[in-house]
Design an enzyme around this catalytic site. Structure first.
Site: not given
Ligand code: ADP
Length: 659
Positions: A116, A200, A297
């Site tokens: 990430k 973040e 993917r």
């Molecule tokens: P993973 O790869 O573990 O699934 P992601 O980065 O894709 O993690 O984030 C998964 C979920 O977490 C997102 O779909 C959202 O619901 C929540 N999320 C991620 N980043 C944020 C953020 N900065 N603020 C609020 N919610 C977030």
């Protein structure tokens, strides 16, 4: 041309990829672990290769085993599906070294997006907007705390190598930072073997909106519009739709262009998804959007994109892997109507959506029209294995607009029968028909906010469910009686002559069931041409009229009543004598339910008489006698005292005495 495709996956995605490949005339090779030997994805393939035992690390995640299977089956390409090895750059390298095409992007693209923090560096250089935050290499806790304060609380700590929501922590204030950091690092180390984190700004009302992109080896990149995946539990998607409710065409073009820029930044080829988080506080889907991560993917939720574009994404993947150019230019890709998908999981909403694997006693799919689709790797009689993801099926509907797509999905979820494991089926219906959801007012906090309505406390067992279970039990018993009589050659007996449960000669009996901790007792009166029940609430009803819309299924002493997507699971409490009767009547010496062998009364060579108790099982804190189905000699005893046995396991073998 790809002629022989090995699918390095299992379940619904292996079945789904096989369908397109076979339509294109490609020979499909499945791989399987021991638990999956008789599974649906193996059955639909043209050929199948065993790759190892149940543990994913020793089978579906074992690069060497998958490459060996591809070599031995002479596959010229591998489709990795999603999950498992699909985003593993080492696997991509291994395929290249073996001279086998991988249906997916280059190892370099996977590496660039696999982390990430690293992916954010690439994106910020390509001017793709990022969530305000810190994603540097310096991981000094004091420095991270200072960064967090600068970003402003609440702050989200994420594992850089993260996925599946693991290693994430929300921090509300400076005082809570150190502890949350330590916890996130611990979790990340355990799950990914890497404890690097990034910070973040935590958006309080975010939407998860992602863009499907496609690239080829000739420099073309297009997007196939967005999907809104804001309905989540434990940071995991459960309902996805396309297009995003409320998004304007202008915003669609902007977010699509950002996704294409992201893909171009890494010379992307094949199917990919660029995930954005949208600040929905004031403008809903049209709020500021920020790059979150890119999945290199096919996504679980790709069918909604297929419905609104009329395209087959797996076909595109195979064509691109073959070196073809993308079949369509951006201007030729059209958005048609609305599609929505719900993921049916073996999980318990009442227990914070914990996985609830189990035996699927019935899986019945309603008649399908052109605008509905069910993607599954599960059939009646299959098990949802403990070792893998507990998803049972993806249920998808398409409509001219969002309202009709939701209505069609709700109908499909009401008609689909999935009996056995605890599932989220009823929860899904409540979620997609909730007023706020129907109004298009969604964000990732929706499920938590409406928990009380979406997961209501259960108020007892409906009369219809109980009546259906009793009817099912009596039918089953009637059938067994008929079988028993005919096995005895007693064709003139009233048992053999009778039909169904009306064969029962007892006039009145009490049946006991358990609904979790609650015991229920039903009195059954067998009249001349009807059976009436006295229910726990004191009402006396006719069994057939009381059933209403409920149907019931059984497995051993477990009964499952199903109506409109809701399932009631009841355990029958049986007396030992009857358990032995049933074992005898069924002619089988199989465990009626999973349990422990507490006594073995016979050894091979022993002569036994019909009805004699051979073994005693303990299950659900009760004893169940296994008795001889006829006179005979014990040929084999397969278990000893203290052994655990699975439901249906053969316990002993009897040889009948010759007449
Ligand atoms: P993973 O790869 O573990 O699934 P992601 O980065 O894709 O993690 O984030 C998964 C979920 O977490 C997102 O779909 C959202 O619901 C929540 N999320 C991620 N980043 C944020 C953020 N900065 N603020 C609020 N919610 C977030």
């Amino acid at each position: 041309m790809i002629a022989r495709l090995l699918i390095a996956n299992r379940g619904e995605i292996a079945v789904r990829v096989a369908r397109t490949a076979q339509r294109m005339g490609i020979h499909v090779i499945a791989v399987y672990s021991d638990t999956d030997a008789a599974s649906m994805h193996v059955a639909v393939a043209d050929e199948a290769v065993r790759i190892g035992p149940d543990a994913a690390a020793e089978s579906y995640l074992d690069i060497g085993a998958v490459i060996d299977a591809a070599r031995s089956s002479k596959a010229d390409a591998i489709h990795p599906g999603y999950g498992f090895l699909s985003e593993n750059a080492d696997f991509a390298d291994a395929c290249a070294a073996a001279g086998i095409r991988l249906v997916g992007p280059s190892a370099a693209a996977m590496r660039a997006m696999g982390d990430k923090a690293a992916s954010k560096d690439v994106m910020s250089k390509a001017d793709v907007p990022l969530v305000p935050g810190y994603h540097g290499a310096d991981q000094d806790p004091a420095m991270l705390a200072t960064q967090a304060a600068e970003i402003g609380f609440p702050v989200l700590i994420k594992a850089s190598a993260g996925g599946g929501g693991r290693g994430m922590r929300i921090v509300e204030s400076a005082g809570a930072f150190d502890e949350a950091l330590a916890a996130a690092q611990r979790e990340a180390r355990g799950a990914f073997g890497n404890d690097r984190v990034l910070l973040e700004k935590y958006l309080t009302t975010p939407r998860h909106i992602e863009v499907q992109i496609f690239g080829d080896d000739h420099g073309n990149v297009v997007h196939l519009f967005e999907r809104d995946c804001s309905l989540q539990r434990r940071y995991q998607k459960v309902v996805e739709e396309a297009p995003a409710p409320g998004m304007t065409d202008t915003r669609r073009a902007e977010i699509g262009a950002a996704a294409v820029a992201a893909a171009r930044a890494i010379d992307y080829s094949g199917a990919g998804t660029v995930e954005f988080i949208v600040d929905a506080t004031t403008d809903g889907a049209n709020g500021s959007f920020y790059f979150m991560e890119m999945n290199t993917r096919l996504q679980v939720e790709h069918p909604v994109t297929e419905f609104v574009t009329g395209l087959d994404l797996v076909e595109w993947q195979l064509r691109v892997a073959d070196g073809e150019s993308l079949p369509l230019a951006q201007s030729d890709i059209k958005l048609d109507g609305h599609a929505i998908e719900a993921r049916l999981y073996a999980e318990d909403p009442e227990r914070d959506f914990l996985p609830a694997p189990g035996h699927v006693v019935a899986f019945e799919v309603p008649e399908m029209g052109a605008s509905v689709r069910i993607d599954t790797g599960v059939r009646t009689g299959d098990d949802i294995a403990v070792s893998y993801d507990p998803m049972i099926a993806k249920v998808i509907a398409h409509g001219a607009d969002r309202e009709s797509a939701i209505a069609a999905l709700d109908r499909l979820l009401a008609e689909l029968v999935c009996a056995g494991p605890v599932t989220n089926q009823a929860f899904l219906r409540r979620a997609i028909t909730h007023r706020e959801f129907v109004g298009g007012d969604v964000d990732t906090g929706f499920i938590d906010r409406h928990r009380d309505i979406l997961i209501p406390p259960r108020d007892g067992v409906p009369d219809g469910a109980l009546a259906a279970v009793v009817a099912r039990l009596l039918t089953q018993r009637g059938r067994q009686a008929v079988a028993q009589a005919s096995a005895r050659g007693d064709a003139n007996s009233p048992w053999a002559a009778s039909d169904g449960w009306r064969a029962n000669l007892r006039n009145m009996e009490t049946l006991e069931f358990r609904d979790g901790e609650t015991a229920l007792s039903v009195s059954v009166v067998h009249g001349a041409d009807q059976v009436s029940l006295t229910l726990p609430d004191g009402q006396t009803v006719d069994v057939e009229t009381a059933e209403g819309g409920w149907s019931a299924y059984a497995s051993g002493n477990m009964f499952f009543a199903v109506a409109d997507g809701t399932q009631i699971r009841l355990e029958r409490i049986v007396a030992v004598e009857e358990a032995s009767d049933r074992a005898g009547a069924a002619g089988g010496l199989n465990a009626p339910m999973p349990g422990k062998v507490v006594r073995v009364m016979v050894s091979p060579g022993d002569q036994v008489a019909r009805g004699q108790t051979l073994m005693v099982l303990e299950a659900m804190k009760m004893e169940h006698a296994i008795s001889a189905s006829g006179d005979g000699q014990v040929a084999a005893v397969f278990f000893a005292e203290g052994d655990q046995v699975a439901e249906g396991a053969e316990l002993l073998q009897l040889e009948p005495v010759e007449d």
